[in-house]
Motif scaffolding. Structure first.
Motif, short mmCIF file in Angstrom:
data_model
loop_
_atom_site.label_atom_id
_atom_site.label_comp_id
_atom_site.label_asym_id
_atom_site.label_seq_id
_atom_site.Cartn_x
_atom_site.Cartn_y
_atom_site.Cartn_z
N SER A 72 40.66 25.99 43.30
CA SER A 72 40.23 26.17 41.92
C SER A 72 38.95 26.98 41.82
O SER A 72 38.69 27.61 40.78
N HIS A 73 38.14 27.00 42.88
CA HIS A 73 36.92 27.81 42.89
C HIS A 73 37.19 29.20 43.46
O HIS A 73 36.72 30.20 42.91
N GLU A 74 37.94 29.27 44.55
CA GLU A 74 38.21 30.57 45.16
C GLU A 74 39.08 31.44 44.26
O GLU A 74 38.92 32.67 44.24
N LEU A 75 40.02 30.83 43.54
CA LEU A 75 40.96 31.58 42.71
C LEU A 75 40.64 31.45 41.23
O LEU A 75 41.52 31.62 40.39
N ASP A 76 39.40 31.16 40.89
CA ASP A 76 38.99 31.10 39.49
C ASP A 76 39.29 32.43 38.82
O ASP A 76 38.84 33.49 39.30
N PRO A 77 40.09 32.45 37.73
CA PRO A 77 40.46 33.72 37.10
C PRO A 77 39.27 34.58 36.70
O PRO A 77 39.35 35.81 36.71
N SER A 78 38.15 33.96 36.34
CA SER A 78 37.00 34.72 35.89
C SER A 78 36.12 35.20 37.04
O SER A 78 35.16 35.95 36.82
N ARG A 79 36.43 34.80 38.25
CA ARG A 79 35.61 35.18 39.40
C ARG A 79 35.99 36.58 39.88
O ARG A 79 37.16 36.85 40.18
N PRO A 80 35.02 37.51 39.97
CA PRO A 80 35.34 38.86 40.46
C PRO A 80 35.91 38.82 41.87
O PRO A 80 35.49 38.00 42.71
N LEU A 81 36.84 39.72 42.14
CA LEU A 81 37.46 39.78 43.46
C LEU A 81 36.54 40.48 44.45
O LEU A 81 35.82 41.41 44.09
N ARG A 82 36.58 40.03 45.70
CA ARG A 82 35.80 40.68 46.74
C ARG A 82 36.46 42.01 47.11
O ARG A 82 37.61 42.05 47.54
N SER A 83 35.74 43.08 46.94
CA SER A 83 36.30 44.39 47.22
C SER A 83 35.17 45.41 47.34
O SER A 83 34.11 45.27 46.72
N ASN A 84 35.41 46.44 48.16
CA ASN A 84 34.47 47.54 48.27
C ASN A 84 34.68 48.57 47.17
O ASN A 84 33.90 49.52 47.06
N VAL A 85 35.74 48.38 46.38
CA VAL A 85 36.06 49.30 45.30
C VAL A 85 35.62 48.67 43.98
O VAL A 85 35.86 47.47 43.74
N ARG A 86 34.97 49.45 43.14
CA ARG A 86 34.51 48.93 41.86
C ARG A 86 35.69 48.63 40.95
O ARG A 86 36.64 49.40 40.86
N ALA A 87 35.63 47.49 40.28
CA ALA A 87 36.72 47.08 39.38
C ALA A 87 36.74 47.95 38.13
O ALA A 87 35.70 48.39 37.65
N ILE A 88 37.95 48.20 37.62
CA ILE A 88 38.07 48.93 36.36
C ILE A 88 38.31 47.91 35.25
O ILE A 88 39.07 46.94 35.42
N PRO A 89 37.68 48.07 34.09
CA PRO A 89 37.88 47.13 32.99
C PRO A 89 39.11 47.49 32.15
O PRO A 89 39.37 48.67 31.90
N VAL A 90 39.84 46.48 31.74
CA VAL A 90 40.97 46.64 30.83
C VAL A 90 40.86 45.55 29.77
O VAL A 90 40.72 44.37 30.12
N GLN A 91 40.91 45.93 28.52
CA GLN A 91 40.83 44.98 27.40
C GLN A 91 42.24 44.76 26.85
O GLN A 91 42.97 45.72 26.61
N VAL A 92 42.60 43.50 26.67
CA VAL A 92 43.96 43.13 26.27
C VAL A 92 43.92 42.37 24.95
O VAL A 92 43.15 41.41 24.82
N ILE A 93 44.75 42.80 23.99
CA ILE A 93 44.87 42.10 22.72
C ILE A 93 46.33 41.72 22.53
O ILE A 93 47.22 42.56 22.59
#
Length: 296
Positions: free
Chosen positions: A112-133
């Motif tokens: 529940s802590h490692e896979l928390d949906p709001s937790r950023p993923l460990r990666s060397n690549v910067r995350a891209i934002p996507v907004q969903v409605i």
């Protein structure tokens, strides 16, 4: 009796085949993950199954053994009617289930802590934002960095984390791409966070996992994971043609009913997601307080 045995064996064969059917289910293969979040969820599932099997399998085996050994027709055990208690047996009976609960609780706590949906993923690549409605009954995806948007079609670069912000302009829905990982509820006035990643290029089906009305069954979309170069080319093509997503267009989309058609917008009005979040939050508050809903 032979018929009962055949029925029992048949049911067990059907149950045993379910995981393999899920794996081979193509777009909806829950046991065929294509992202780190889904991979972690599958690991949790199999670990829980192994831990529970450690107590379930011996119980099944011992049940069959005792039924055979102490049967009335050919009793093989020693009859001891005066026996009533054994401390060692009592310790065994209670310790094994307690250990199973402790192990399962540990898995759930860590997961529940490692896979928390709001937790950023460990990666060397910067995350891209996507907004969903979430709309009735379709999905609107806004790419703030690329300045484009799409309906019922999600395009993401493979190997790159995607940071979703999710809300709803109408009723509650739930966004999920099963082969990539967790679901996240889309609720009016709430800004949900979800972090996913596709490890390899491919087409993965997404859907709403929460019943939301007559168009719910068609509220599906495809998530296409492509190479970073292909993603940049898609964004460039999208910016070159199509309508603009401004406030009037967005308000017409809210009133529009179900559509499974996928289309794109070449540009998006700045701050549209935050404005939609505030507007849906005001309407949700009015509905909960019994006030009049503004339809303008």
């Amino acid at each position: 009796m032979p018929g009962l045995v055949r029925s029992f064996v048949g049911k067990w064969m059907v149950a045993a085949s379910v995981p393999f059917l899920l794996v081979g289910c193509g777009e909806m293969g829950l046991l065929d993950p294509k992202g780190p979040v889904a991979e972690g969820e599958r690991a949790m599932f199999f670990n829980a199954v192994v831990i529970m099997a450690a107590i379930i399998v011996p119980i099944i085996v011992l049940t069959l053994y005792f039924a055979w050994r102490y049967s009335a027709k050919a009793p093989r055990g020693r009859y001891t009617p005066e026996w009533s208690y054994s401390g060692r047996l009592e310790l065994l009976v209670w310790s094994i289930p307690a250990l199973v609960i402790i192990f399962l609780g540990g898995i759930a706590w860590i997961g529940s802590h490692e896979l928390d949906p709001s937790r950023p993923l460990r990666s060397n690549v910067r995350a891209i934002p996507v907004q969903v409605i979430s709309l009735d009954w379709k999905w609107l995806f806004i790419y703030p960095e690329q300045g484009v948007a799409s309906v019922n079609h999600l395009v993401i670069p493979a190997g790159t984390p995607v940071a979703f912000r999710i809300t709803s302009a109408t009723v509650m829905n739930s966004l999920i791409v099963p082969r990539l990982g967790s679901q996240m509820y889309a609720m009016a006035g709430m800004d949900g966070k979800l972090n996913l990643q596709a490890d390899e290029p491919g087409r993965y089906r997404g859907l709403s996992a929460h019943y939301s009305g007559e168009g719910f069954s068609q509220m599906m979309f495809y998530a296409d994971a492509v190479s970073p170069a292909q993603f940049a080319a898609w964004a460039a093509r999208t910016r070159a043609a199509g309508p603009m997503l401004d406030a009037p267009t967005y308000l017409r989309m809210i009133k529009q009913q179900s559509t499974s058609r996928a289309y794109t917008f070449r540009a998006v009005a700045p701050g549209l997601y935050d404005a939609a979040l505030r507007q849906s939050g005001v309407k949700a508050s009015e509905r909960s307080s019994g006030g009049r809903e503004d339809t303008e």
